[in-house]
Design a protein around this motif. Structure first.
Motif, PDB file in Angstrom:
ATOM      1  N   TYR A  91      -0.961   7.161   8.191  1.00 44.53           N
ATOM      2  CA  TYR A  91      -0.711   6.011   7.321  1.00 44.53           C
ATOM      3  C   TYR A  91      -1.618   4.863   7.721  1.00 44.53           C
ATOM      4  O   TYR A  91      -1.692   4.496   8.891  1.00 44.53           O
ATOM      5  CB  TYR A  91       0.756   5.570   7.422  1.00 44.53           C
ATOM      6  CG  TYR A  91       1.046   4.375   6.555  1.00 44.53           C
ATOM      7  CD1 TYR A  91       1.478   4.545   5.250  1.00 44.53           C
ATOM      8  CD2 TYR A  91       0.851   3.080   7.023  1.00 44.53           C
ATOM      9  CE1 TYR A  91       1.736   3.456   4.435  1.00 44.53           C
ATOM     10  CE2 TYR A  91       1.097   1.984   6.210  1.00 44.53           C
ATOM     11  CZ  TYR A  91       1.531   2.181   4.921  1.00 44.53           C
ATOM     12  OH  TYR A  91       1.770   1.104   4.107  1.00 44.53           O
ATOM     13  N   PRO A 143      -3.084   0.936   5.844  1.00 46.66           N
ATOM     14  CA  PRO A 143      -2.994   0.085   4.658  1.00 46.66           C
ATOM     15  C   PRO A 143      -3.994   0.497   3.573  1.00 46.66           C
ATOM     16  O   PRO A 143      -3.676   0.421   2.386  1.00 46.66           O
ATOM     17  CB  PRO A 143      -3.298  -1.317   5.195  1.00 46.66           C
ATOM     18  CG  PRO A 143      -2.869  -1.258   6.633  1.00 46.66           C
ATOM     19  CD  PRO A 143      -3.206   0.150   7.075  1.00 46.66           C
ATOM     20  N   ASN A 156      -2.530   3.511   1.724  1.00 45.73           N
ATOM     21  CA  ASN A 156      -1.456   3.040   0.856  1.00 45.73           C
ATOM     22  C   ASN A 156      -2.026   2.343  -0.382  1.00 45.73           C
ATOM     23  O   ASN A 156      -1.561   2.583  -1.504  1.00 45.73           O
ATOM     24  CB  ASN A 156      -0.526   2.106   1.615  1.00 45.73           C
ATOM     25  CG  ASN A 156       0.708   1.762   0.812  1.00 45.73           C
ATOM     26  OD1 ASN A 156       1.330   2.635   0.204  1.00 45.73           O
ATOM     27  ND2 ASN A 156       1.057   0.503   0.795  1.00 45.73           N
ATOM     28  N   LYS A 157      -3.043   1.536  -0.197  1.00 46.74           N
ATOM     29  CA  LYS A 157      -3.680   0.836  -1.319  1.00 46.74           C
ATOM     30  C   LYS A 157      -4.310   1.834  -2.296  1.00 46.74           C
ATOM     31  O   LYS A 157      -4.208   1.676  -3.512  1.00 46.74           O
ATOM     32  CB  LYS A 157      -4.731  -0.139  -0.798  1.00 46.74           C
ATOM     33  CG  LYS A 157      -5.355  -0.997  -1.853  1.00 46.74           C
ATOM     34  CD  LYS A 157      -6.306  -2.006  -1.244  1.00 46.74           C
ATOM     35  CE  LYS A 157      -6.926  -2.867  -2.322  1.00 46.74           C
ATOM     36  NZ  LYS A 157      -7.839  -3.871  -1.781  1.00 46.74           N
ATOM     37  N   GLN A 178      -1.493   3.437  -4.210  1.00 47.96           N
ATOM     38  CA  GLN A 178      -0.985   2.459  -5.182  1.00 47.96           C
ATOM     39  C   GLN A 178      -1.914   2.339  -6.381  1.00 47.96           C
ATOM     40  O   GLN A 178      -1.456   2.236  -7.518  1.00 47.96           O
ATOM     41  CB  GLN A 178      -0.820   1.089  -4.531  1.00 47.96           C
ATOM     42  CG  GLN A 178       0.393   0.966  -3.661  1.00 47.96           C
ATOM     43  CD  GLN A 178       0.482  -0.408  -3.022  1.00 47.96           C
ATOM     44  OE1 GLN A 178      -0.528  -0.982  -2.617  1.00 47.96           O
ATOM     45  NE2 GLN A 178       1.689  -0.920  -2.923  1.00 47.96           N
ATOM     46  N   SER A 200       4.014   2.891  -3.719  1.00 42.45           N
ATOM     47  CA  SER A 200       3.623   2.817  -2.308  1.00 42.45           C
ATOM     48  C   SER A 200       4.065   4.059  -1.554  1.00 42.45           C
ATOM     49  O   SER A 200       5.074   4.678  -1.889  1.00 42.45           O
ATOM     50  CB  SER A 200       4.277   1.607  -1.633  1.00 42.45           C
ATOM     51  OG  SER A 200       3.822   0.421  -2.192  1.00 42.45           O
ATOM     52  N   LEU A 201       3.315   4.385  -0.516  1.00 44.01           N
ATOM     53  CA  LEU A 201       3.721   5.454   0.390  1.00 44.01           C
ATOM     54  C   LEU A 201       4.905   4.975   1.229  1.00 44.01           C
ATOM     55  O   LEU A 201       4.840   3.888   1.800  1.00 44.01           O
ATOM     56  CB  LEU A 201       2.581   5.834   1.336  1.00 44.01           C
ATOM     57  CG  LEU A 201       1.376   6.526   0.737  1.00 44.01           C
ATOM     58  CD1 LEU A 201       0.269   6.646   1.782  1.00 44.01           C
ATOM     59  CD2 LEU A 201       1.744   7.886   0.191  1.00 44.01           C
ATOM     60  N   GLU A 218       7.053   4.519   4.491  1.00 39.03           N
ATOM     61  CA  GLU A 218       6.645   4.503   5.890  1.00 39.03           C
ATOM     62  C   GLU A 218       7.636   5.234   6.791  1.00 39.03           C
ATOM     63  O   GLU A 218       7.282   5.653   7.883  1.00 39.03           O
ATOM     64  CB  GLU A 218       6.449   3.067   6.364  1.00 39.03           C
ATOM     65  CG  GLU A 218       5.267   2.393   5.694  1.00 39.03           C
ATOM     66  CD  GLU A 218       4.959   1.031   6.262  1.00 39.03           C
ATOM     67  OE1 GLU A 218       4.814   0.944   7.501  1.00 39.03           O
ATOM     68  OE2 GLU A 218       4.871   0.083   5.486  1.00 39.03           O
ATOM     69  N   ASN A 272      10.159   6.756  -2.221  1.00 33.69           N
ATOM     70  CA  ASN A 272       9.893   5.669  -3.154  1.00 33.69           C
ATOM     71  C   ASN A 272       9.762   6.331  -4.514  1.00 33.69           C
ATOM     72  O   ASN A 272       9.114   7.375  -4.645  1.00 33.69           O
ATOM     73  CB  ASN A 272       8.609   4.914  -2.809  1.00 33.69           C
ATOM     74  CG  ASN A 272       8.741   4.078  -1.558  1.00 33.69           C
ATOM     75  OD1 ASN A 272       9.842   3.775  -1.114  1.00 33.69           O
ATOM     76  ND2 ASN A 272       7.624   3.711  -0.965  1.00 33.69           N
ATOM     77  N   CYS A 278       7.597   9.697  -4.484  1.00 39.76           N
ATOM     78  CA  CYS A 278       6.702   9.750  -3.335  1.00 39.76           C
ATOM     79  C   CYS A 278       7.591   9.826  -2.102  1.00 39.76           C
ATOM     80  O   CYS A 278       8.365   8.913  -1.828  1.00 39.76           O
ATOM     81  CB  CYS A 278       5.789   8.531  -3.292  1.00 39.76           C
ATOM     82  SG  CYS A 278       4.549   8.625  -1.995  1.00 39.76           S
ATOM     83  N   LYS A 312       8.012  10.802   2.120  1.00 34.91           N
ATOM     84  CA  LYS A 312       7.366  11.044   3.407  1.00 34.91           C
ATOM     85  C   LYS A 312       8.040  12.245   4.048  1.00 34.91           C
ATOM     86  O   LYS A 312       9.203  12.200   4.420  1.00 34.91           O
ATOM     87  CB  LYS A 312       7.456   9.822   4.314  1.00 34.91           C
ATOM     88  CG  LYS A 312       6.688  10.034   5.602  1.00 34.91           C
ATOM     89  CD  LYS A 312       6.474   8.772   6.363  1.00 34.91           C
ATOM     90  CE  LYS A 312       5.594   9.075   7.574  1.00 34.91           C
ATOM     91  NZ  LYS A 312       5.333   7.893   8.350  1.00 34.91           N
ATOM     92  N   TRP A 364       2.879  13.363   3.007  1.00 32.39           N
ATOM     93  CA  TRP A 364       3.654  12.845   1.885  1.00 32.39           C
ATOM     94  C   TRP A 364       3.552  13.815   0.710  1.00 32.39           C
ATOM     95  O   TRP A 364       2.525  14.449   0.504  1.00 32.39           O
ATOM     96  CB  TRP A 364       3.112  11.494   1.412  1.00 32.39           C
ATOM     97  CG  TRP A 364       3.260  10.399   2.402  1.00 32.39           C
ATOM     98  CD1 TRP A 364       4.278   9.501   2.497  1.00 32.39           C
ATOM     99  CD2 TRP A 364       2.356  10.073   3.464  1.00 32.39           C
ATOM    100  NE1 TRP A 364       4.062   8.647   3.547  1.00 32.39           N
ATOM    101  CE2 TRP A 364       2.886   8.976   4.160  1.00 32.39           C
ATOM    102  CE3 TRP A 364       1.141  10.607   3.913  1.00 32.39           C
ATOM    103  CZ2 TRP A 364       2.256   8.399   5.247  1.00 32.39           C
ATOM    104  CZ3 TRP A 364       0.514  10.037   5.003  1.00 32.39           C
ATOM    105  CH2 TRP A 364       1.071   8.945   5.654  1.00 32.39           C
TER     106      TRP A 364
END
Length: 172
Positions: free
Chosen positions: A26, A28, A31-32, A35, A41-42, A44, A50, A57, A59, A65
């Motif tokens: 993971y 940022p 994740n971006k 998205q 979002s992934l 965490e 999510n 999505c 984990k 994921w």
């Protein structure tokens, strides 16, 4: 969508969905990227989900994921995977054809599943918007606890056996 069985306050439907498995640490930027492709979002935390109305999505482990799509993407799924794989520290794979997807709903869904597995599906142990990996009818499955229903996935080579196990559990 194919209705497998509707009996004893349980409904089981086989769905045709798309699934992408993403492996990597993971960050940022990962994740971006997710998205930007999926508008989600992934998670965490391990086994957290999510979701919105079109996507789950989840984990699965510290570096994996599952992204399950309830609607076709505007872009081809392989193009999306290629885009994700531009990041050399990530591996995205199309799992769509290798899995079966069963939606289980109804008042007795937990009772039926508890008949053929050791997993405790009560909300105290399996809260809403979480996932689990366990055996159902001796088949390794992923289960997603969604609002008013469960989504069960397994390798398609075991799909017929799992469907038979579930149908037998509902009938008796």
């Amino acid at each position: 969508m194919k209705n497998l069985i509707s009996s004893n306050s349980v409904n089981i439907i086989e769905l045709s969905l798309n699934q992408i498995l993403v492996r990597g640490l993971y960050t940022p930027s990962l994740n971006k990227q997710i998205q930007s492709q999926f508008k989600i979002s992934l998670p965490e935390n391990n086994l957290q989900i999510n979701q919105d109305k079109n996507i789950i999505c989840s984990k699965n482990s510290f570096d994996q994921w599952s992204i399950i799509l309830f609607q076709q993407l505007e872009l081809e799924i392989d193009n999306v995977i290629d885009k994700i794989n531009e990041n050399k520290k990530v591996l995205a794979t199309n799992y769509s054809e290798g899995q079966i997807y069963l939606e289980i709903s109804g008042e007795n869904k937990i009772f039926i599943l508890n008949k053929i597995t050791h997993f405790d599906f009560r909300e105290k142990h399996f809260p809403l918007s979480s996932s689990a990996q366990t055996l159902i009818g001796r088949v390794d499955c992923n289960i997603y606890n969604l609002k008013n229903k469960l989504l069960v996935t397994c390798n398609s080579s075991f799909g017929d056996h799992l469907k038979d196990q579930l149908i037998d559990a509902v009938k008796f």
